[in-house]
Design an enzyme around this catalytic site. Structure first.
Site, mmCIF file in Angstrom:
data_model
loop_
_atom_site.group_PDB
_atom_site.id
_atom_site.type_symbol
_atom_site.label_atom_id
_atom_site.label_comp_id
_atom_site.label_asym_id
_atom_site.label_seq_id
_atom_site.Cartn_x
_atom_site.Cartn_y
_atom_site.Cartn_z
ATOM 1 N N ARG A 77 0.849 -1.197 0.000
ATOM 2 C CA ARG A 77 0.000 0.000 0.000
ATOM 3 C C ARG A 77 0.882 1.244 0.000
ATOM 4 N NH1 ARG A 77 -2.786 0.887 4.690
ATOM 5 N NH2 ARG A 77 -4.055 2.440 3.662
ATOM 6 N N LYS A 93 3.601 -6.749 11.887
ATOM 7 C CA LYS A 93 2.734 -7.080 10.749
ATOM 8 C C LYS A 93 3.007 -8.514 10.289
ATOM 9 C CE LYS A 93 1.449 -4.967 6.386
ATOM 10 N NZ LYS A 93 1.115 -3.671 5.828
ATOM 11 N N ARG A 125 -1.346 5.455 13.078
ATOM 12 C CA ARG A 125 -0.251 5.161 14.026
ATOM 13 C C ARG A 125 -0.775 5.343 15.429
ATOM 14 N NH1 ARG A 125 4.051 8.850 11.505
ATOM 15 N NH2 ARG A 125 4.247 7.837 9.498
HETATM 16 C C1 BTN Z 1 0.477 -3.754 2.338
HETATM 17 O O1 BTN Z 1 1.266 -2.859 2.068
HETATM 18 O O2 BTN Z 1 0.182 -4.004 3.514
HETATM 19 C C2 BTN Z 1 -0.145 -4.579 1.252
HETATM 20 C C3 BTN Z 1 0.743 -5.701 0.814
HETATM 21 C C4 BTN Z 1 0.115 -6.579 -0.248
HETATM 22 C C5 BTN Z 1 1.092 -7.602 -0.780
HETATM 23 C C6 BTN Z 1 0.435 -8.569 -1.704
HETATM 24 S S1 BTN Z 1 1.488 -9.944 -2.101
HETATM 25 C C7 BTN Z 1 0.363 -10.457 -3.319
HETATM 26 C C8 BTN Z 1 -0.122 -9.211 -4.031
HETATM 27 N N1 BTN Z 1 0.789 -8.827 -5.090
HETATM 28 C C9 BTN Z 1 1.376 -7.679 -4.835
HETATM 29 O O3 BTN Z 1 2.223 -7.127 -5.583
HETATM 30 N N2 BTN Z 1 0.962 -7.182 -3.666
HETATM 31 C C10 BTN Z 1 -0.032 -8.035 -3.049
#
Ligand code: BTN
Length: 319
Positions: free
Chosen positions: A116, A181, A314
């Site tokens: 994100r 996380k 946060r």
């Molecule tokens: C975040 O930042 O918390 C979201 C992370 C999401 C990662 C997943 S892995 C599968 C899918 N492909 C990606 O490139 N991102 C999501």
């Protein structure tokens, strides 16, 4: 390199000669590829004179047939890639090329995993789950309301099933253990949200990862929490089954039917927080979420509602 890995996956010793013969390349080419495998995929390989080469630990690969068997009620086809830039990006390309939905894209590793707010998602080979489910949405905005929060709840419940009993949620869709996380969710959408569109539900779960210098936030994994190696095919199937059940509920009754359950699992309910939006920061206390999944914050004695993919929360220093 991935063909060579296929031969070594069984965890046994293979001589350089046998590997070279199988792939039709010289022993020195095998040697180069082994070095590349160690550098690029982070795998460790035993090299023993007179015996050959062996992976330090055998690899349990993702297996679409096995996942299909374990999650037979899920009506989506499963595509598995050894290596891809991002399963979300690949899902979007496949939508563009007209592949019928629903379908699921998985990968052993991502070279440009997306997080994100423009962050990268560290995605080492064969350790974690990189999962992108594509759905066609016809019901307009109502089918999208709170969808990313519903996915978070399904991921959290799946992790609890696997023994991560203290997994909880952080608005909008992080899954945490304490302040670390363990999973993240990235929804991407193409088409007209008010009419027909496709949504990619991207889920990253830290499954077996035990070290990762590049991750720039506190993290943990299922393996670190439970002390057990995760079977990623089982994890994928359980997640698919859980997701299907939550998505069915969401489709039938809307997000409001899930709102309370989500709040009950929100780790930061009632906590003093700062909401960050770019360079702006709003201090408040978390009241909960509304019927669309937006965050309700008490700010200077007035309840306000916030939503949007670029926002992040946060805990306040004084909390
Ligand atoms: C975040 O930042 O918390 C979201 C992370 C999401 C990662 C997943 S892995 C599968 C899918 N492909 C990606 O490139 N991102 C999501």
């Amino acid at each position: 390199m991935l063909m060579l890995l296929e031969l070594l996956k069984d965890g046994r010793f293979h001589s350089g000669q046998a590997l070279g013969d199988a792939l039709g390349i010289s022993r020195s080419a095998i040697w180069k590829q082994l070095q590349q495998m160690e550098a690029e995929l982070g795998l460790s390989i035993h090299k023993v004179r007179g015996r050959g080469y062996q992976l330090a630990a055998p690899i349990a690969s993702l297996d679409s047939a096995e996942i299909g068997r374990q999650a037979a009620v899920c009506p989506w086809s499963v595509l598995v890639y050894d290596s891809i830039d991002s399963t979300n990006a690949e899902a979007l390309r496949l939508i563009e090329h007209g592949r019928p939905s629903p379908f699921l894209v998985l990968a052993e590793r991502q070279t440009a995993g997306r997080g994100r707010r423009g962050r990268k998602w560290v995605s080492p080979f064969a350790e974690n789950l990189y999962y992108s489910l594509v759905l066609r949405i016809e019901g307009g905005m109502r089918q999208l309301e709170g969808l990313s929060l519903v996915v978070g709840l399904a991921v959290m419940q799946t992790l609890r099933e696997l023994g991560v009993s203290s997994a909880g949620l952080k608005w909008p869709n992080d899954v945490l253990v304490g302040h670390k996380k363990i999973a993240g969710i990235l929804l991407e959408l193409v088409g007209d949200p008010a009419d027909v569109c496709h949504v990619v539900l991207g889920v990253g779960i830290n499954a077996n990862m035990r070290s990762a210098d590049e991750v720039d936030q506190e993290w943990t994994s299922v393996r670190l929490e439970t002390g057990k190696i995760v079977d990623r095919n089982e994890l994928t199937s359980r997640l698919s089954l859980m997701l299907k059940s939550y998505l069915d509920r969401h489709q039938m009754s809307g997000f409001s039917a899930i709102q309370q359950e989500w709040e009950q699992n929100h780790l930061w309910q009632g906590r003093p927080v700062s909401l960050i939006a770019g360079i702006n920061k709003i201090d408040g206390v978390v009241v909960g979420i509304d019927r669309q999944g937006a965050l309700r914050l008490m700010v200077d004695g007035v309840e306000r509602v916030y939503s949007g993919g670029e926002l992040s929360l946060r805990l306040r220093d004084d909390s």
